[in-house]
Motif scaffolding. Structure first.
Motif, PDB file in Angstrom:
ATOM      1  N   TYR A 168       0.971  -1.162   0.102  1.00  0.00           N
ATOM      2  CA  TYR A 168      -0.065  -0.048   0.110  1.00  0.00           C
ATOM      3  C   TYR A 168       0.821   1.366   0.002  1.00  0.00           C
ATOM      4  CZ  TYR A 168      -3.532  -3.515   1.472  1.00  0.00           C
ATOM      5  OH  TYR A 168      -4.301  -4.378   1.777  1.00  0.00           O
ATOM      6  N   THR A 170       2.396   2.297   2.470  1.00  0.00           N
ATOM      7  CA  THR A 170       2.660   2.769   3.751  1.00  0.00           C
ATOM      8  C   THR A 170       4.187   3.151   4.343  1.00  0.00           C
ATOM      9  OG1 THR A 170       0.834   1.533   4.590  1.00  0.00           O
ATOM     10  CG2 THR A 170       2.339   2.302   6.200  1.00  0.00           C
ATOM     11  N   GLN A 174       4.646   7.212   8.602  1.00  0.00           N
ATOM     12  CA  GLN A 174       3.563   6.805   9.319  1.00  0.00           C
ATOM     13  C   GLN A 174       3.508   5.862  10.334  1.00  0.00           C
ATOM     14  OE1 GLN A 174       1.760   5.687   5.381  1.00  0.00           O
ATOM     15  NE2 GLN A 174       1.123   7.790   4.820  1.00  0.00           N
ATOM     16  N   GLU A 311      -8.085  -0.557  10.290  1.00  0.00           N
ATOM     17  CA  GLU A 311      -8.636  -1.256   8.928  1.00  0.00           C
ATOM     18  C   GLU A 311      -9.650  -2.369   9.367  1.00  0.00           C
ATOM     19  OE1 GLU A 311      -5.375  -2.446   6.363  1.00  0.00           O
ATOM     20  OE2 GLU A 311      -4.595  -0.544   6.531  1.00  0.00           O
ATOM     21  N   CYS A 316     -11.133   2.918   8.383  1.00  0.00           N
ATOM     22  CA  CYS A 316     -10.633   3.327   6.961  1.00  0.00           C
ATOM     23  C   CYS A 316     -10.593   1.992   6.068  1.00  0.00           C
ATOM     24  CB  CYS A 316      -9.387   3.847   7.122  1.00  0.00           C
ATOM     25  SG  CYS A 316      -7.946   2.996   7.611  1.00  0.00           S
ATOM     26  N   GLU A 317     -10.371   2.116   4.888  1.00  0.00           N
ATOM     27  CA  GLU A 317     -10.110   1.115   3.990  1.00  0.00           C
ATOM     28  C   GLU A 317      -9.039   0.433   3.996  1.00  0.00           C
ATOM     29  OE1 GLU A 317     -12.653  -0.173   1.947  1.00  0.00           O
ATOM     30  OE2 GLU A 317     -13.905   1.363   2.445  1.00  0.00           O
ATOM     31  N   GLU A 320      -5.321   2.453   3.808  1.00  0.00           N
ATOM     32  CA  GLU A 320      -5.546   3.737   4.018  1.00  0.00           C
ATOM     33  C   GLU A 320      -5.075   4.094   5.544  1.00  0.00           C
ATOM     34  OE1 GLU A 320      -6.294   6.172   1.828  1.00  0.00           O
ATOM     35  OE2 GLU A 320      -6.119   4.437   0.464  1.00  0.00           O
ATOM     36  N   SER A 321      -4.705   3.239   6.589  1.00  0.00           N
ATOM     37  CA  SER A 321      -4.611   3.472   7.943  1.00  0.00           C
ATOM     38  C   SER A 321      -3.421   4.396   8.035  1.00  0.00           C
ATOM     39  CB  SER A 321      -4.472   2.309   8.625  1.00  0.00           C
ATOM     40  OG  SER A 321      -3.245   1.448   8.036  1.00  0.00           O
ATOM     41  N   LYS A 323      -2.268   6.872   5.911  1.00  0.00           N
ATOM     42  CA  LYS A 323      -2.788   8.022   5.911  1.00  0.00           C
ATOM     43  C   LYS A 323      -3.794   8.591   7.214  1.00  0.00           C
ATOM     44  CE  LYS A 323      -2.714   7.471   1.100  1.00  0.00           C
ATOM     45  NZ  LYS A 323      -3.531   7.240  -0.307  1.00  0.00           N
ATOM     46  N   LEU A 324      -4.443   7.830   7.772  1.00  0.00           N
ATOM     47  CA  LEU A 324      -5.413   8.313   8.782  1.00  0.00           C
ATOM     48  C   LEU A 324      -4.594   8.633  10.066  1.00  0.00           C
ATOM     49  CD1 LEU A 324      -8.645   7.624   9.138  1.00  0.00           C
ATOM     50  CD2 LEU A 324      -7.946   5.996  10.490  1.00  0.00           C
TER      51      LEU A 324
END
Length: 402
Positions: A168, A170, A174, A311, A316-317, A320-321, A323-324
């Motif tokens: 993803y 990541t 992050q 997730e 979140c999808e 996407e974690s 970014k969250l």
């Protein structure tokens, strides 16, 4: 039958061997605080499930005897890192099933210094040559990533982090943002093992435990205890406990299915499918969703597991974690406040106490008693506790009358 938490208590979580105390001393402190918080005596308790991983059989009795010698049943519970939430679930079931009106869930751990091995038994095999219950999990990891000299639990979660980065995009920053957030939260928690604040850059610069995870993204070994008093609706009414009552709206435990192993991915082996299934069951049973939740205590044994749990809980999808957390959605001023206690990474992680400490924090939050950690207007909380081997427990809590 509805069930409520009316009293919670815990010790400060500390580095092993910091204090000259025995496990029964810490259990007495946490249990006494919980009973005093509820305004009850031990003689009113009907049963006592006690969680721990590293002490001998019937250590639960030795600990509970410090609170009283009433002769009630004491159950010794061991479910790896999900031990304390398992004890809480037993307490809730006793009350919800009509077997008791008042149950004390107790959890404690007195650990050794140094990195935790491959579960409570220490790795792929124990000192007696027996195969570890988590050998299958580590076998999946070794087949895909090999086996190195770093601590096994750090390896399997570190490998999951690398998979997430590859799948993803990541970033290491992050992942480090999780550690920085949780250390920042713990600065206001007098029960936390650590209360130092770090920047993302400082988290990244800390000693690498297993790439990409640094020391400030890993939960420490800890000594400590926690407890909760669980009662029926009838008991709440009879004893006038409504103002302090927090409802256990729904709770679920799941264990590994084929989904944990078939993919060959460490993301699945460390429990994301279990967590997702437990959350789904709780949402269905409670009629509440993640959108209704204000505050969350989740199992951040390593920073990657916090992202995986975002997730799994539907925050979140998939993918996407990172970014969250980077956007500030999981801290004060964001959509949720996650791990206001500092989480396992900074509050500490005495295995047999962790899940009950999460519930203690949420109870204080929902009762408006979390002091400088208070999440404004918190009415619904969610706890997530997971152990390799495996078990995932998700608990939905709501302020009584909320």
């Amino acid at each position: 039958m509805k069930t409520y938490i009316v009293g919670v208590g815990m010790t400060r979580f500390e580095k092993p061997e910091t204090r000259d105390w025995q496990y029964w001393d810490m259990a007495k402190e946490a249990g006494t605080k919980a009973l005093e918080d509820a305004g009850l005596s031990y003689e009113q308790v009907g049963q006592v499930p006690v969680g721990y991983c590293f002490q001998a059989s019937t250590a639960g009795q030795r600990a509970a005897y410090e609170l009283g010698l009433s002769g009630v049943p004491v159950y010794n519970v061991n479910n790896n890192c999900a031990t304390a939430s398992t004890a809480l679930m037993m307490a809730r079931q006793f009350v919800a099933g009509g077997l008791e009106d008042c149950v004390l869930a107790l959890g404690f751990e007195k650990m050794a210094r140094g990195a935790l091995g491959g579960g409570a038994d220490g790795g792929a095999a124990d000192g007696f040559g027996k195969t570890s219950p988590v050998a299958r999990h580590y076998g999946i990891m070794a087949e895909r990533h090999g086996f190195e000299m770093s601590p096994p639990t750090a390896q399997i979660f570190g490998d999951a982090a690398r998979e997430h980065m590859e799948l993803y995009g990541t970033t290491e920053a992050q992942l480090a943002a999780v550690g920085a957030k949780n250390h920042r939260h713990s600065a206001h928690n007098p029960y936390a093992q650590f209360q130092d604040v770090y920047t993302v850059e400082e988290v990244l610069a800390a000693k690498t435990i297993h790439r990409p995870l640094t020391k400030l993204q890993c939960s420490p070994t800890s000594d400590g205890a926690a407890a909760a008093v669980v009662v029926s609706e009838r008991f709440v009414e009879q004893h006038g406990l409504g103002e302090r009552a927090v409802e256990i709206v729904a709770q679920a435990m799941t264990t590994d299915t084929a989904a944990s192993f078939d993919s060959g991915s460490c993301i699945d082996v460390v429990g994301k499918p279990m967590s997702k299934a437990a959350a789904r069951q709780v949402y269905e049973a409670s009629g509440l969703g993640i959108e209704d939740v204000d505050v969350i205590e989740l199992h951040d044994c390593f920073s990657i597991n916090e992202l995986l749990t975002y997730e799994a809980l539907g925050m979140c999808e998939d993918g996407e974690s990172g970014k969250l957390v980077e956007a500030g959605a999981t801290t004060y001023g964001g959509r949720w406040v996650v791990n206001p206690s500092g989480g396992l990474i900074s509050k500490g992680h005495p295995l047999g106490a962790t899940g009950l400490a999460q519930v203690a924090e949420l109870s204080w939050q929902l009762r408006g008693r979390a002091d400088l950690r208070q999440v404004p207007g918190a009415r619904v909380g969610l706890a997530h506790n997971i152990g390799l081997g495996g078990a995932a427990v998700v608990t939905m809590l709501r302020r009584a009358g909320g």
